[in-house]
Write an enzyme that holds these catalytic residues in place. Structure first.
Site, PDB file in Angstrom:
ATOM      1  N   GLU A  26      -3.123   5.326  16.988  1.00 41.85           N
ATOM      2  CA  GLU A  26      -1.674   5.326  17.146  1.00 41.85           C
ATOM      3  C   GLU A  26      -1.281   6.433  18.116  1.00 41.85           C
ATOM      4  O   GLU A  26      -1.795   7.553  18.034  1.00 41.85           O
ATOM      5  CB  GLU A  26      -0.980   5.567  15.800  1.00 41.85           C
ATOM      6  CG  GLU A  26      -1.122   4.428  14.810  1.00 41.85           C
ATOM      7  CD  GLU A  26      -0.282   3.220  15.166  1.00 41.85           C
ATOM      8  OE1 GLU A  26       0.628   3.374  16.022  1.00 41.85           O
ATOM      9  OE2 GLU A  26      -0.529   2.144  14.616  1.00 41.85           O
ATOM     10  N   ASP A  52      -2.131  -6.171   2.683  1.00 43.96           N
ATOM     11  CA  ASP A  52      -2.536  -5.319   3.800  1.00 43.96           C
ATOM     12  C   ASP A  52      -2.070  -6.033   5.065  1.00 43.96           C
ATOM     13  O   ASP A  52      -2.641  -7.045   5.456  1.00 43.96           O
ATOM     14  CB  ASP A  52      -4.053  -5.134   3.806  1.00 43.96           C
ATOM     15  CG  ASP A  52      -4.532  -4.193   4.906  1.00 43.96           C
ATOM     16  OD1 ASP A  52      -3.746  -3.934   5.835  1.00 43.96           O
ATOM     17  OD2 ASP A  52      -5.681  -3.737   4.840  1.00 43.96           O
ATOM     18  N   HIS A  53      -1.017  -5.496   5.700  1.00 47.56           N
ATOM     19  CA  HIS A  53      -0.407  -6.242   6.808  1.00 47.56           C
ATOM     20  C   HIS A  53      -1.346  -6.412   8.002  1.00 47.56           C
ATOM     21  O   HIS A  53      -1.131  -7.279   8.840  1.00 47.56           O
ATOM     22  CB  HIS A  53       0.889  -5.573   7.258  1.00 47.56           C
ATOM     23  CG  HIS A  53       0.708  -4.254   7.936  1.00 47.56           C
ATOM     24  ND1 HIS A  53       0.694  -3.056   7.246  1.00 47.56           N
ATOM     25  CD2 HIS A  53       0.521  -3.934   9.237  1.00 47.56           C
ATOM     26  CE1 HIS A  53       0.520  -2.072   8.096  1.00 47.56           C
ATOM     27  NE2 HIS A  53       0.409  -2.574   9.315  1.00 47.56           N
ATOM     28  N   HIS A  97      -7.040  -0.684   5.503  1.00 46.09           N
ATOM     29  CA  HIS A  97      -7.104  -1.372   6.795  1.00 46.09           C
ATOM     30  C   HIS A  97      -8.520  -1.435   7.372  1.00 46.09           C
ATOM     31  O   HIS A  97      -9.034  -2.515   7.698  1.00 46.09           O
ATOM     32  CB  HIS A  97      -6.192  -0.676   7.803  1.00 46.09           C
ATOM     33  CG  HIS A  97      -4.755  -0.649   7.414  1.00 46.09           C
ATOM     34  ND1 HIS A  97      -4.161  -1.649   6.676  1.00 46.09           N
ATOM     35  CD2 HIS A  97      -3.774   0.248   7.675  1.00 46.09           C
ATOM     36  CE1 HIS A  97      -2.884  -1.363   6.501  1.00 46.09           C
ATOM     37  NE2 HIS A  97      -2.625  -0.221   7.086  1.00 46.09           N
ATOM     38  N   LYS A 141      -3.504   9.699  14.545  1.00 42.18           N
ATOM     39  CA  LYS A 141      -2.157   9.777  15.098  1.00 42.18           C
ATOM     40  C   LYS A 141      -2.184  10.552  16.412  1.00 42.18           C
ATOM     41  O   LYS A 141      -3.054  11.386  16.650  1.00 42.18           O
ATOM     42  CB  LYS A 141      -1.229  10.498  14.110  1.00 42.18           C
ATOM     43  CG  LYS A 141      -1.030   9.775  12.792  1.00 42.18           C
ATOM     44  CD  LYS A 141      -0.133   8.582  12.948  1.00 42.18           C
ATOM     45  CE  LYS A 141       0.239   7.979  11.601  1.00 42.18           C
ATOM     46  NZ  LYS A 141       1.082   6.771  11.759  1.00 42.18           N
ATOM     47  N   LYS A 162      -2.666 -10.269  11.149  1.00 41.77           N
ATOM     48  CA  LYS A 162      -2.912 -10.415  12.580  1.00 41.77           C
ATOM     49  C   LYS A 162      -3.776 -11.648  12.850  1.00 41.77           C
ATOM     50  O   LYS A 162      -4.756 -11.901  12.150  1.00 41.77           O
ATOM     51  CB  LYS A 162      -3.635  -9.176  13.118  1.00 41.77           C
ATOM     52  CG  LYS A 162      -2.904  -7.861  12.875  1.00 41.77           C
ATOM     53  CD  LYS A 162      -1.732  -7.705  13.798  1.00 41.77           C
ATOM     54  CE  LYS A 162      -1.102  -6.329  13.661  1.00 41.77           C
ATOM     55  NZ  LYS A 162       0.103  -6.184  14.498  1.00 41.77           N
ATOM     56  N   ASP A 169      -4.612   7.055   4.117  1.00 34.86           N
ATOM     57  CA  ASP A 169      -3.612   6.134   4.661  1.00 34.86           C
ATOM     58  C   ASP A 169      -4.228   4.899   5.296  1.00 34.86           C
ATOM     59  O   ASP A 169      -3.634   3.816   5.248  1.00 34.86           O
ATOM     60  CB  ASP A 169      -2.759   6.878   5.699  1.00 34.86           C
ATOM     61  CG  ASP A 169      -1.574   6.054   6.173  1.00 34.86           C
ATOM     62  OD1 ASP A 169      -0.854   5.513   5.325  1.00 34.86           O
ATOM     63  OD2 ASP A 169      -1.379   5.962   7.396  1.00 34.86           O
ATOM     64  N   LYS A 194       0.847  -1.180   0.000  1.00 29.72           N
ATOM     65  CA  LYS A 194       0.000   0.000   0.000  1.00 29.72           C
ATOM     66  C   LYS A 194       0.894   1.245   0.000  1.00 29.72           C
ATOM     67  O   LYS A 194       2.077   1.144   0.350  1.00 29.72           O
ATOM     68  CB  LYS A 194      -0.950  -0.022   1.194  1.00 29.72           C
ATOM     69  CG  LYS A 194      -0.325   0.428   2.514  1.00 29.72           C
ATOM     70  CD  LYS A 194      -1.394   0.749   3.518  1.00 29.72           C
ATOM     71  CE  LYS A 194      -0.772   1.364   4.747  1.00 29.72           C
ATOM     72  NZ  LYS A 194      -1.101   2.710   4.994  1.00 29.72           N
TER      73      LYS A 194
END
Length: 513
Positions: free
Chosen positions: A239, A200-201, A263, A363, A205, A258, A171
């Site tokens: 985050e 998509d990391h 995600h 963030k 999970k 982002d 991405k």
């Protein structure tokens, strides 16, 4: 006689290892970057340690730095030290380092790909890889179309009965619907859809993958996974960090681009999808696309009521004062880029009609946490009308993705004593406690599936384009109307007050993470 049942002992997860992948070479474009050294190579080492990578295997890094094979091995060696345990680890580390190679070249130059072809032929012979290759694009987005086009012209994407070729794309996959569509068309000119793995990391999970198991393998959940029993769903990806050294990218992208079309929408589809006919990749992704297409379209006029944006100012985190977003490296002093987004979405389907889905990401929030919180409707209070109970606890099912992976279920129970009082209790399941902790980077399952040819956890072209269509009105409205109140939340808080109002107006509140 009273009998007691001992607490269940942790399950040995090694007993459930999958089958090893077949012979192949992984080619990592952008191999000198952090992603390769900190995530991809250690993930491959963990797979090798689990016996899932064959001897007929090698890794070729491609980047512009004028390195040798030994330079590349030394670069990644430190990432393989320190965190892994076990007597077999030194052997695994040595085994993998001996299979790392490097090629220096310009990604735009035809000559690079001619040399790449020669090098791969040498490696295939040396390691018996059989000509099957995974090309991982750990590069800047500007190369996502260029590298596959060059591979195609060099004849490096040709397949037959004995060898396959696959391309993993990182991405961001486009910056809006038009750019995503153009990138899909470019890739389709060189590859078949089954060869393209949009990664998509988040989907690496364990808890994300467990959503399907939780829903479809347990008779206690599926019957109540619908509008008759669920009040609303919250998906949070918070985050505590700022943008760190990603200021140049982030100030162009922002929180919405982002995080949301990739995600958060991936999590949304796994929660809301209908049962697939099988766990075949196409069947699962068919159902995910149906969810995205069922999201009620947002109008330009309605964006103000259903989409909230924010940007962090100065604040305090862990007792330390932190800079405002506009003072971060490589960020414009008067930047209008949102670092926080909250959305209210509805899915127009038989299962979910009238159930709002609240998404938020940002963030410099109060703490790092990613979770899916499902609040069930309250039971009628009539049963307790003649008692002192004036409130019944909310029932929450929470799936935690990070930093700790696990699941909790909260409900009300009677407090011991002569009077009727209800207390709030939790049933907790933690992956580490029950299955033990194994070294993980989050990429193991995704790399393993790509080498196996299982695309279930990867986005399909129509998923990507539909996701961008959903957020298009928000992007258009925000581009046309610059925010006048930025920064509008302090670092170390949970975002702007308007995000709370998004739920308060309906008598709801964000669950405390």
């Amino acid at each position: 006689m009273t009998s007691t049942s001992p607490c269940p002992k942790p399950i040995d997860a090694s007993a459930f290892r999958g089958r090893p992948v077949g012979p192949c070479v992984i080619v990592i474009f952008g191999a000198t970057g952090d992603l390769a050294a900190r995530k991809l190579i250690p993930a491959l080492a963990n797979l090798a340690g689990d016996g899932l990578v064959p001897d007929e295997f090698a890794v070729l890094g491609v980047a512009t730095r004028p390195w040798t094979d030994e330079d590349f091995r030394q670069h990644v060696a430190g990432s393989l030290d320190g965190s892994q345990a076990g007597t077999a680890w030194p052997k695994v580390r040595s085994w993998l380092l001996g299979r790392l190679y490097y090629l220096s070249g310009d990604f735009h130059a035809d000559e690079t790909y001619r040399r790449l072809k020669v090098r791969l032929e040498e490696m295939d012979r040396r390691h018996g890889a059989g000509g099957s290759h995974v090309y991982y694009l750990a590069t800047a987005p500007g190369f996502f179309a260029e590298v596959p086009a060059q591979l195609g012209r060099a004849g490096l994407l040709e397949e037959d009965d004995q060898r396959w070729q696959r391309v993993i794309v990182e991405k961001p996959f486009g910056s809006d619907w038009a750019s995503a569509r153009q990138l899909n068309r470019s890739l389709a000119g060189q590859l078949q859809e089954r060869q393209i793995y949009r990664i998509d990391h988040y989907l690496g999970k364990e808890t994300v993958q467990n959503i399907l198991a939780l829903r479809f393998a347990n008779g206690i959940f599926e019957p109540i996974w619908r509008r008759e029993y669920i009040d609303h769903v919250q998906i949070t990806a918070a985050e505590s960090l700022g943008v760190e050294e990603r200021g140049r990218y982030y100030d162009q992208a922002g929180a919405l681009r982002d995080m949301v079309p990739n995600h958060l929408f991936q999590l949304l589809t796994l929660v809301a999808m209908e049962p697939p006919s099988s766990f075949d990749a196409q069947a699962v992704r068919d159902e995910q696309v149906k969810v995205l297409k069922a999201v009620r379209p947002l109008s330009l006029e309605g964006v103000a009521q259903t989409a909230i944006r924010g940007q962090y100012g100065e604040g305090v985190l862990d007792g330390q004062r932190v800079l405002p977003y506009r003072a971060e490296n490589h960020v414009a002093p008067q930047s209008r880029t949102p670092t926080f987004v909250a959305l209210e979405l509805e899915i127009e389907s038989w299962r979910w009609s009238g159930v709002p889905f609240y998404l938020r990401t940002g963030k410099r929030l109060a703490r790092r946490v990613t979770e899916i919180a499902i609040r069930f409707k309250q039971a009628p209070l009539a049963l307790f009308r003649a008692t002192s109970v004036d409130h019944v606890s909310d029932n929450w099912l929470v799936l935690r993705l990070q930093p700790e992976e696990g699941i909790s279920l909260s409900f009300g129970a009677k407090v011991p004593g002569p009077s009727l009082r209800l207390g709030h209790v939790n049933m907790e399941f933690c992956y580490e406690d029950y299955f033990g902790r194994k070294p993980q980077t989050g990429y193991e399952r995704l790399l393993y599936d790509a080498m196996l040819g299982d695309a279930t956890l990867f986005q399909r072209s129509d998923m990507v384009e539909t996701s961008w269509k959903i957020v298009a009105p928000v992007l258009e409205a925000w581009d046309a109307d610059s925010p006048a109140d930025f920064p509008n939340y302090a670092a170390g808080t949970w975002g702007p007050a308007a995000a709370d109002e998004l739920l308060v107006r309906h008598g709801r509140a964000w669950k405390t993470c």
